[in-house]
Design an enzyme around this catalytic site. Structure first.
Site, mmCIF file in Angstrom:
data_model
loop_
_atom_site.group_PDB
_atom_site.id
_atom_site.type_symbol
_atom_site.label_atom_id
_atom_site.label_comp_id
_atom_site.label_asym_id
_atom_site.label_seq_id
_atom_site.Cartn_x
_atom_site.Cartn_y
_atom_site.Cartn_z
ATOM 1 N N ASN A 9 0.861 -1.175 0.000
ATOM 2 C CA ASN A 9 0.000 0.000 0.000
ATOM 3 C C ASN A 9 0.905 1.235 0.000
ATOM 4 O OD1 ASN A 9 -1.776 2.059 0.547
ATOM 5 N ND2 ASN A 9 -2.329 1.351 2.608
ATOM 6 N N TRP A 10 1.009 1.858 -1.153
ATOM 7 C CA TRP A 10 1.942 2.995 -1.277
ATOM 8 C C TRP A 10 1.392 4.258 -0.624
ATOM 9 C CZ3 TRP A 10 3.873 2.690 -7.114
ATOM 10 C CH2 TRP A 10 4.487 1.447 -7.325
ATOM 11 N N LYS A 11 0.137 4.271 -0.270
ATOM 12 C CA LYS A 11 -0.522 5.451 0.303
ATOM 13 C C LYS A 11 -0.290 6.663 -0.612
ATOM 14 C CE LYS A 11 -0.122 3.289 4.769
ATOM 15 N NZ LYS A 11 -0.027 3.412 6.210
ATOM 16 N N HIS A 96 -9.356 0.931 4.995
ATOM 17 C CA HIS A 96 -8.105 1.234 5.698
ATOM 18 C C HIS A 96 -8.394 2.228 6.833
ATOM 19 C CE1 HIS A 96 -4.080 2.610 6.591
ATOM 20 N NE2 HIS A 96 -3.639 1.522 5.970
ATOM 21 N N GLU A 98 -6.899 4.732 7.831
ATOM 22 C CA GLU A 98 -6.732 6.145 7.467
ATOM 23 C C GLU A 98 -7.973 6.656 6.733
ATOM 24 O OE1 GLU A 98 -2.970 5.620 5.489
ATOM 25 O OE2 GLU A 98 -2.078 5.086 7.415
ATOM 26 N N GLU A 166 -5.140 -4.768 10.724
ATOM 27 C CA GLU A 166 -4.125 -3.737 10.925
ATOM 28 C C GLU A 166 -4.429 -2.965 12.205
ATOM 29 O OE1 GLU A 166 -2.178 -2.635 6.902
ATOM 30 O OE2 GLU A 166 -3.948 -1.419 7.149
ATOM 31 N N GLY A 172 2.647 2.432 10.717
ATOM 32 C CA GLY A 172 3.605 3.521 10.529
ATOM 33 C C GLY A 172 4.292 3.976 11.795
ATOM 34 N N SER A 212 3.634 -1.874 10.431
ATOM 35 C CA SER A 212 5.092 -1.950 10.656
ATOM 36 C C SER A 212 5.660 -3.338 10.364
ATOM 37 C CB SER A 212 5.444 -1.482 12.069
ATOM 38 O OG SER A 212 5.042 -0.134 12.243
ATOM 39 N N GLY A 233 2.967 -1.085 4.273
ATOM 40 C CA GLY A 233 2.988 0.332 3.918
ATOM 41 C C GLY A 233 4.405 0.783 3.611
ATOM 42 N N GLY A 234 5.052 1.372 4.592
ATOM 43 C CA GLY A 234 6.384 1.965 4.397
ATOM 44 C C GLY A 234 7.375 1.053 3.693
HETATM 45 P P1 PGA Z 1 2.987 0.387 7.624
HETATM 46 O O1 PGA Z 1 1.521 0.576 7.012
HETATM 47 O O2 PGA Z 1 3.533 -0.906 7.076
HETATM 48 O O3 PGA Z 1 3.770 1.579 7.155
HETATM 49 O O4 PGA Z 1 2.836 0.345 9.110
HETATM 50 C C1 PGA Z 1 0.666 -0.510 6.811
HETATM 51 C C2 PGA Z 1 -0.645 -0.042 6.244
HETATM 52 O O5 PGA Z 1 -1.143 1.005 6.674
HETATM 53 O O6 PGA Z 1 -1.226 -0.689 5.354
#
Ligand code: PGA
Length: 249
Positions: A9-11, A96, A98, A166, A172, A212, A233-234
């Protein structure tokens, strides 16, 4: 069959050019992806088409990070499920944290978005998970259950759904859920799904962990019996790290 999936997930990261460069590197190194692992990338809407061109002919699949609640019309700024499907994407990430938190998406809206996605032939990565406050205040299990019963229980079948657990406090933050904490929730999700859809459907449901997840902890997370992969994510923004996670089974 339960699938092993690693989804990135590149956000809201990468310009179109950067996204194509990252996708091209993954495509070039696609032979490194274990044969039984499905790798999915979810770039921003603006580069779905160009990323799809970069991964064409490889086993890497494309996802969007969201789709609109409505099929089409006067909804300035929105992107419909049909538009997403038209780029060649096979998947959409919905729910998600967010999106739930910053864009006020609730379970009823997410159910409708899943219907939109299904109507356009998209498969869904449905995200769920609790805040630290919910975990610590004793409402954890009721809260998680509501994210299942108010959304997934209203579907006819889960064959085109992958669930991503998640915990918000792990996204993050560098703070990963322990293997025990993640496994406990994954088993709970599977049990709750079984109560509605039966043991066989629950056993076939792919449940990803996200929050993470990185090369240094993926192996032990993926070794848990109910963890079938990761939503990353990251660490999905670096080809080396993302591929290292895909090789962590
Ligand atoms: P993260 O994000 O790996 O940077 O913690 C995961 C996500 O939000 O899908």
């Amino acid at each position: 069959m339960r699938q092993k999936i690693v989804a990135g997930n590149w956000k809201m990261n990468t310009t179109p050019a950067e996204g194509v460069a990252l996708a091209s590197e993954l495509a070039k190194r696609a032979a490194e992806i274990p044969s039984d692992v499905k790798l999915i990338v979810a770039p921003p809407f603006t580069h779905l088409t160009s990323v799809q061109a970069a991964i064409a002919g490889t086993k890497i699949e494309l996802s969007s990070q969201n789709c609109a609640l409505q099929p089409k019309g006067a909804y300035t700024g929105e992107v419909s499920a049909a538009m997403v499907a038209g780029t060649g994407a096979a998947w959409v990430i919905l729910g998600h944290s967010e999106r739930r938190e910053y864009f006020c998406e609730d379970n009823a809206m997410l159910l409708e978005k899943i219907h939109q996605a299904f109507a356009c032939g998209l498969k869904v990565i449905y995200c769920m998970g609790e805040s630290l406050e919910q975990r610590e205040s004793g409402v954890l299990w009721d809260f998680l259950k509501s994210q299942i019963t108010e959304v997934l229980y209203n579907l006819d079948s889960l064959k085109d759904v992958v669930v991503a657990y998640e915990p918000i406090w792990a996204i993050g933050t560098g703070k990963t859920a322990s293997n025990e904490q993640a496994q406990e929730v994954h088993a709970f999700i599977r049990k709750t799904v079984a109560e509605k859809f039966g043991a066989e459907a629950a056993d076939e449901l792919t449940i990803l962990y996200g929050g993470s997840c990185k090369p240094s902890n993926a192996k032990e997370l993926f070794a848990c019996p109910d963890i079938d992969g990761g939503l990353i994510g990251g660490a999905s923004l670096k080809a080396d790290d993302f591929l290292a996670i895909a090789k962590s089974y």
